[in-house]
Scaffold this active site. Structure first.
Site, PDB file in Angstrom:
ATOM      1  N   CYS A   9     135.113 -30.082 -16.417  1.00  0.00           N
ATOM      2  CA  CYS A   9     134.054 -29.729 -17.367  1.00  0.00           C
ATOM      3  C   CYS A   9     134.037 -30.789 -18.454  1.00  0.00           C
ATOM      4  O   CYS A   9     134.546 -31.898 -18.238  1.00  0.00           O
ATOM      5  CB  CYS A   9     134.242 -28.310 -17.916  1.00  0.00           C
ATOM      6  N   ASN A  12     137.646 -29.681 -21.054  1.00  0.00           N
ATOM      7  CA  ASN A  12     138.869 -29.207 -20.375  1.00  0.00           C
ATOM      8  C   ASN A  12     139.639 -28.204 -21.233  1.00  0.00           C
ATOM      9  O   ASN A  12     140.853 -28.114 -21.164  1.00  0.00           O
ATOM     10  CB  ASN A  12     139.771 -30.378 -19.965  1.00  0.00           C
ATOM     11  N   CYS A  14     137.770 -24.939 -21.915  1.00  0.00           N
ATOM     12  CA  CYS A  14     137.130 -23.634 -21.671  1.00  0.00           C
ATOM     13  C   CYS A  14     136.929 -23.379 -20.179  1.00  0.00           C
ATOM     14  O   CYS A  14     137.679 -22.618 -19.559  1.00  0.00           O
ATOM     15  CB  CYS A  14     135.789 -23.536 -22.399  1.00  0.00           C
ATOM     16  N   ARG A  15     135.917 -24.025 -19.595  1.00  0.00           N
ATOM     17  CA  ARG A  15     135.527 -23.655 -18.223  1.00  0.00           C
ATOM     18  C   ARG A  15     136.501 -24.130 -17.158  1.00  0.00           C
ATOM     19  O   ARG A  15     136.884 -23.354 -16.279  1.00  0.00           O
ATOM     20  CB  ARG A  15     134.120 -24.199 -17.920  1.00  0.00           C
ATOM     21  N   SER A  16     136.880 -25.424 -17.193  1.00  0.00           N
ATOM     22  CA  SER A  16     137.715 -25.911 -16.083  1.00  0.00           C
ATOM     23  C   SER A  16     139.133 -25.330 -16.090  1.00  0.00           C
ATOM     24  O   SER A  16     139.669 -25.054 -15.008  1.00  0.00           O
ATOM     25  CB  SER A  16     137.721 -27.445 -15.990  1.00  0.00           C
ATOM     26  N   ASP A 124     128.147 -23.369 -20.580  1.00  0.00           N
ATOM     27  CA  ASP A 124     129.231 -23.686 -21.506  1.00  0.00           C
ATOM     28  C   ASP A 124     129.371 -22.557 -22.531  1.00  0.00           C
ATOM     29  O   ASP A 124     128.436 -22.299 -23.291  1.00  0.00           O
ATOM     30  CB  ASP A 124     128.870 -25.001 -22.219  1.00  0.00           C
TER      31      ASP A 124
END
Ligand code: 4NP
Length: 155
Positions: A9, A12, A14-16, A124
């Site tokens: 993401c 690195n 939050c999402r990934s 996001d």
């Protein structure tokens, strides 16, 4: 060779890392031998743990991502991993630009691995609230299940 998956993401944090935690949990549940990591296309948060809201949503779902530390994608990642999975279109475009000519990793979007969600992005949650992180968790869990099923079929 075991499949190896790098989730990417922007930050690195939050999402990934959530996708990494979700796939590690799914692989453990299914007894799959997978290497799983995550990275960001940006370097602003390198060395930091995941966002507190990401750690919290994972913890509520039984997954501990607190020990993960952010890092930026490197050219070597494109040969080290068999699969590089972007969380949204901007990061997929950045990966295509960063990819060295000798890259071997297969690039995809996470939701390409979810039936009916091909081509869609994981939004996001960084600027939003806790509820946004719940949506992200639901999406990354679906993606992780789809990937794990694919690997359990192909070995
Ligand atoms: P991520 O979220 O890409 O899911 O880790 C973000 C984290 C930080 C920033 C943007 C997105 N930022 O602008 O610092």
């Amino acid at each position: 060779m075991s499949p190896s998956v790098l989730f990417v993401c922007l930050g690195n944090i939050c999402r990934s890392p959530l996708a990494e935690g979700a796939l590690r949990a799914e692989a453990a549940r299914l007894g799959l031998d997978l290497i799983v990591d995550s990275a960001g296309t940006g370097d602003w948060h390198a060395g930091e743990p995941p966002d507190a809201r990401a750690i919290a949503v994972a913890r509520r779902n039984g997954v501990d991502i607190s020990a993960l530390r952010a890092r930026q994608v490197t050219p070597g990642d494109f040969r080290r991993f068999t699969h590089i999975v972007a969380l949204d279109h901007d990061n997929l475009s950045s990966l295509r630009e960063l990819a060295p000519s000798r890259a071997t990793a297969e690039l995809s979007l996470l939701l390409d691995h979810v039936e009916g969600q091909t081509g869609q992005a994981v939004a996001d949650p960084w600027f939003g609230d806790e509820a946004g992180f719940e949506v992200t968790w639901t999406q990354v869990t679906a993606g992780a299940r789809g990937l794990a099923q694919r690997f359990s079929r192909t070995g």
